[in-house]
Design a protein around this motif. Sequence first.
Motif, mmCIF file in Angstrom:
data_model
loop_
_atom_site.group_PDB
_atom_site.id
_atom_site.type_symbol
_atom_site.label_atom_id
_atom_site.label_comp_id
_atom_site.label_asym_id
_atom_site.label_seq_id
_atom_site.Cartn_x
_atom_site.Cartn_y
_atom_site.Cartn_z
ATOM 1 N N MET A 420 -7.939 -8.158 8.400
ATOM 2 C CA MET A 420 -8.799 -7.927 6.872
ATOM 3 C C MET A 420 -8.996 -6.893 6.340
ATOM 4 O O MET A 420 -8.900 -6.820 5.038
ATOM 5 N N GLY A 424 -7.643 -4.280 3.805
ATOM 6 C CA GLY A 424 -8.380 -3.911 2.076
ATOM 7 C C GLY A 424 -8.563 -2.784 2.099
ATOM 8 O O GLY A 424 -8.532 -2.379 0.918
ATOM 9 N N SER A 427 -5.373 -1.290 0.741
ATOM 10 C CA SER A 427 -5.030 -1.562 -0.785
ATOM 11 C C SER A 427 -6.292 -0.427 -1.846
ATOM 12 O O SER A 427 -5.951 -0.205 -3.054
ATOM 13 N N LEU A 428 -7.583 -0.674 -1.230
ATOM 14 C CA LEU A 428 -8.284 -0.036 -1.751
ATOM 15 C C LEU A 428 -8.339 1.884 -1.630
ATOM 16 O O LEU A 428 -8.172 1.929 -3.194
ATOM 17 N N TRP A 473 -2.206 -7.023 -0.882
ATOM 18 C CA TRP A 473 -2.446 -7.405 -0.411
ATOM 19 C C TRP A 473 -4.106 -7.941 -0.390
ATOM 20 O O TRP A 473 -4.858 -8.627 -0.402
ATOM 21 N N ILE A 474 -5.029 -7.536 -2.061
ATOM 22 C CA ILE A 474 -5.871 -7.816 -1.713
ATOM 23 C C ILE A 474 -6.107 -9.722 -2.277
ATOM 24 O O ILE A 474 -6.716 -9.702 -2.263
ATOM 25 N N PHE A 477 -8.331 -11.632 -0.289
ATOM 26 C CA PHE A 477 -9.448 -12.162 -0.212
ATOM 27 C C PHE A 477 -10.049 -13.381 -1.546
ATOM 28 O O PHE A 477 -11.158 -13.028 -1.761
#
Length: 527
Positions: A420, A424, A427-428, A473-474, A477
């Motif tokens: 994760m 994350g 992606s960010l 992939w966000i 979450f």
Amino acid sequence: MDRCRALFLCLCLLMSQSRTEEASQEILRWMKRMEMAARSRSLTSFAELIHGLESRLLNASFGGHNLTLRTHTIQTLAFKLGCNFTGLSLRSAALQQVPQAQVPLAMQFPAELTHDACRVRPRELTLICIYFSDTRFFQKDINSSVLNNYVLGAQLSHGQVSNLREPVNISFWHNQSLEDYTVTCVFWKEGASKHHWGAWSTEGCSTEQPSPSQVLCRCNHLTYFAVLMQLSQAPVPAELLAPLTYISLVGCSISIVASLLTVLLHLLARKPSDSVTCIHVNLHASVLLLNVAFLLSPVLAVPPVPESACVALAATLHYGLLSCFTWMAIEGFNLYLLLGRVYNIYIRRYVLKLCALGWGVPAFLVLLLLAVKSSVYGPYRIPLSDSQGNSTGFQGNSTGFQSTSICWVRNAWVHGVLVMGSGGLTSLFNLVVLAWALRVLHRLRAQEKALGPRACWDTVTVLGLTVLLGTTWILAFFSFGVFLLPQLFLFTTFNSLYGFFLFLWFCSQRRRSEAEMEAFSSSQMVQ
């Protein structure tokens, strides 16, 4: 004469009581030594302490049919059994609770327990039961905790007991809510860990929940038993398992074909490729590895496949995911360099350094995990829920947990940081690069109106590329509450078809490159 006989019987009884008292005191001293070693974290081997307790109980001589001893955190029971054994049930009345225990326990042994020992030579057997309310004697799993800190063990003299047709039933009652946990019956398997004297395993045990306050373990052998509680994500609705599996199967299969075609087209191309194309192809290769490992993971997660094969595949799947994340981040970094240096970039051995980063760093992390604690990989059970959102394990009086298994990461810390966390951050990072790239291209289009169509095309290209480079992939979450249902389908669809989307982008870029070359050739001919 009768007086002498009575005196002789009294002497025999006193001697028997004396031997029983001596044996009891020796066992109690050993149990207190074990507690002191657990509190002081002594270097004394816990395996040696527990085996020593077992040996003393099995060899103890005692009058009557049973012997019960207890200290603050350990209670032991020994029973004399004959070959006419018809079964034994122990409940809280027999398992006198130590001070910490506030809920009942029960163990039920089938008549089959003594068959193998009596088949060889009829004899008197000893059954011992050991109850721990302290789990420090056993390895703690970072990913889970033991229900109420209870560990129940049993052993029969004169040989191992395994492969019972009728299982041993161990009931654990509790007074806490397990809605947010996945509970699993496990047994202590000696020699299963490189760094401890054993590890928890589920082989030969099944888990049932006859009621919300009871966990029933059915195991076909004798050893030490416990219930592991693992904090779980929101369970997947059982009725959605089939459509989600179908989407994953079709999407990953299409992506495998698309990624394979891309890699083959690159290998068969006659002209030398630039760094941008090499990065794209490496990303396709990581996606190819990820999809192949993912499709194989449910197949190798169930018996009779050896657990070692599942561990190897889980490590491969994790490696494919980490390499995919790394190459996504490399794509974003390369896009930043291309736009930041105005399409003029040269770094010595650039592609080689990127390959060392994209493939080497994930390999180092996975190999490090395997070397330190290989049990972080293996069969991972995904809990399912019914149409009302309840755990399927609460249905009926004998219903076991309904679930599906894959070969995957089983450690919560590793999953949180290296799955994760890495997803994350990737992606960010790509979202930040996207915003910056769109700003640069918008400024370029505003300054040079003649390049409007090209700048517009660049905007579409960057948008399509960066969205595909990990931003989906966000969705991982948002697996909670009202977002769970749409998140499951969107996440499964987008990420299973990720390789196909990359293939479409690769084809569009190649077509655009060929069109620009044709336009350049035409302009040269006109001049």
